[in-house]
Write a protein that holds these residues in place. Structure first.
Motif, short mmCIF file in Angstrom:
data_model
loop_
_atom_site.label_atom_id
_atom_site.label_comp_id
_atom_site.label_asym_id
_atom_site.label_seq_id
_atom_site.Cartn_x
_atom_site.Cartn_y
_atom_site.Cartn_z
N ILE A 105 -19.25 17.45 56.43
CA ILE A 105 -19.02 17.76 57.84
C ILE A 105 -17.96 16.78 58.32
CG2 ILE A 105 -19.97 17.77 60.17
CD1 ILE A 105 -22.66 18.50 59.02
N MET A 106 -16.86 17.31 58.82
CA MET A 106 -15.76 16.46 59.24
C MET A 106 -15.83 16.18 60.74
SD MET A 106 -11.78 16.84 58.17
CE MET A 106 -12.22 16.27 56.53
N LEU A 107 -15.64 14.93 61.11
CA LEU A 107 -15.57 14.52 62.51
C LEU A 107 -14.12 14.38 62.92
CD1 LEU A 107 -18.26 11.66 62.58
CD2 LEU A 107 -18.60 14.10 62.99
N THR A 108 -13.76 14.91 64.07
CA THR A 108 -12.39 14.76 64.54
C THR A 108 -12.36 14.41 66.02
OG1 THR A 108 -10.29 15.92 64.93
CG2 THR A 108 -12.28 17.27 64.84
N ALA A 109 -11.55 13.44 66.36
CA ALA A 109 -11.40 13.04 67.76
C ALA A 109 -10.33 13.87 68.44
CB ALA A 109 -11.04 11.56 67.84
N ARG A 110 -9.64 14.70 67.65
CA ARG A 110 -8.57 15.52 68.20
C ARG A 110 -9.05 16.96 68.31
NH1 ARG A 110 -3.91 13.07 64.33
NH2 ARG A 110 -4.86 14.53 62.91
N THR A 114 -5.40 23.05 64.52
CA THR A 114 -4.75 22.87 63.22
C THR A 114 -5.50 21.87 62.36
OG1 THR A 114 -2.58 23.34 64.19
CG2 THR A 114 -2.62 22.18 62.07
N ASP A 115 -5.96 20.77 62.95
CA ASP A 115 -6.71 19.77 62.20
C ASP A 115 -7.99 20.36 61.62
OD1 ASP A 115 -4.91 17.69 62.64
OD2 ASP A 115 -5.85 17.14 64.53
N ARG A 116 -8.67 21.15 62.43
CA ARG A 116 -9.92 21.74 61.97
C ARG A 116 -9.67 22.74 60.85
NH1 ARG A 116 -10.62 21.94 67.69
NH2 ARG A 116 -10.39 24.21 67.74
N VAL A 117 -8.65 23.56 61.00
CA VAL A 117 -8.33 24.56 59.98
C VAL A 117 -7.93 23.88 58.67
CG1 VAL A 117 -6.71 26.37 59.32
CG2 VAL A 117 -7.71 26.37 61.60
N VAL A 118 -7.10 22.84 58.77
CA VAL A 118 -6.69 22.11 57.56
C VAL A 118 -7.91 21.51 56.87
CG1 VAL A 118 -5.43 20.11 56.71
CG2 VAL A 118 -4.35 21.63 58.35
N GLY A 119 -8.83 20.95 57.66
CA GLY A 119 -10.04 20.39 57.08
C GLY A 119 -10.83 21.44 56.31
N GLY A 123 -11.66 22.05 52.04
CA GLY A 123 -13.00 22.11 51.46
C GLY A 123 -14.12 21.61 52.33
N ALA A 124 -13.85 21.19 53.58
CA ALA A 124 -14.94 20.78 54.47
C ALA A 124 -15.82 22.00 54.77
CB ALA A 124 -14.39 20.19 55.76
N ASP A 125 -17.12 21.76 54.89
CA ASP A 125 -18.06 22.86 55.15
C ASP A 125 -18.22 23.14 56.63
OD1 ASP A 125 -19.59 23.43 52.37
OD2 ASP A 125 -19.03 21.32 52.52
N ASP A 126 -17.93 22.16 57.47
CA ASP A 126 -18.04 22.33 58.91
C ASP A 126 -17.27 21.18 59.57
OD1 ASP A 126 -18.69 23.37 61.35
OD2 ASP A 126 -20.85 23.10 61.15
N TYR A 127 -17.08 21.28 60.86
CA TYR A 127 -16.41 20.22 61.61
C TYR A 127 -17.09 20.08 62.96
CZ TYR A 127 -14.29 24.19 63.96
OH TYR A 127 -14.12 25.35 64.64
N ILE A 128 -16.93 18.93 63.55
CA ILE A 128 -17.47 18.70 64.89
C ILE A 128 -16.51 17.75 65.62
CG2 ILE A 128 -18.94 16.82 64.07
CD1 ILE A 128 -20.99 17.69 66.20
#
Length: 252
Positions: A105-110, A114-119, A123-128
């Motif tokens: 699960i990727m954490l992003t402050a932005r 684009t950042d989420r899609v790239v993640g 291979g990231a399974d999810d983002y928050i």
């Protein structure tokens, strides 16, 4: 949680010193979550919250710490911050996928899509997105872990040269194994179950176990793109796009 690792206890019988009673029980350790974030307050907050909810937690501040932790033990899931000193989260995720399928699960402050899609593409399974509540992260974490578990009921699917085994969590094309991430396999299975019929994007998300996660349609497009690459489906003939609706897996 019980049912995995065996422990054996032996006691001398008070009635007969020569006899030994053997008691055996099994215990499965709680899921292990590795947090990789350079913010000490976030590490402490998530560690405390997840431990209170029954998880084992390790926490490190950077990529070097992550690799060191992975050398010691394999976690069940990694919570990975995008912005890290040294190797950033995207680089770490890319390199991790070369050697492991541990859910991420990727954490992003932005807030940039684009950042989420790239993640997701790496291979990231999810983002928050930050800021977030520990409760939201816990819900996402449970959903990702649930998707990563083998299904209790085994279903053998075959569409043309494509085969999938939901119990073994495997897929193959013309008898050759295809290496898929958990959500890629789930989406493929959803398409195979409805081969020849158009499956809307939101239905794919629901059937792939992501109905409890708020995501954009672009998420499905990213994973479909990965599937096509791994199926060598270029130009698309197995998985076809139905513009404005979703996708269909051809029966031929």
């Amino acid at each position: 949680m019980y049912g995995g690792r065996l422990f054996t206890l032996r006691y001398n019988s008070p009635a007969a010193a020569a006899s030994i009673a053997v008691y055996t029980y099994s215990m499965t350790l709680p899921d292990h979550v590795l947090i990789v974030d350079d913010d000490a307050e976030i590490r402490a907050l998530l560690r405390e919250y997840l431990q209170k909810n029954g998880y084992r937690v390790s926490a490190v501040a950077d990529g070097a710490g992550m690799w060191a932790a992975l050398d010691k033990a394999r976690p069940d899931l990694i919570v990975l911050d995008l912005m890290l000193p040294g190797e950033d989260g995207l680089t770490l995720c890319r390199n991790l996928r070369v050697r492991s399928d541990i859910p991420v699960i990727m954490l992003t402050a932005r807030g940039d899509e684009t950042d989420r899609v790239v993640g997701l593409e790496l291979g990231a399974d999810d983002y928050i997105a930050k800021p977030f509540s520990p409760r939201e992260l816990l819900a996402r974490l449970k959903a990702v872990l649930r998707r990563s578990r083998p299904e209790v009921l085994t279903e053998q699917l075959k569409v043309g040269d494509l085969s999938a085994d939901t119990g073994a969590r495997t897929a193959s094309l013309k008898g050759e194994p295809i290496e898929l991430t958990g959500i890629e396999l789930d989406i493929l299975v959803a398409l195979m179950r409805r081969a020849g019929r158009v499956v809307p994007r939101d239905a794919l998300l629901q059937e792939a176990g992501r109905g409890d996660v708020v995501v954009g349609e672009r998420t499905v497009d990213v994973h479909i793109s990965h599937l096509r690459q791994k199926l060598k489906d270029d130009p698309p003939r197995l998985i076809k796009t139905v513009r404005g609706i979703g996708y269909v897996l051809t029966k031929d």
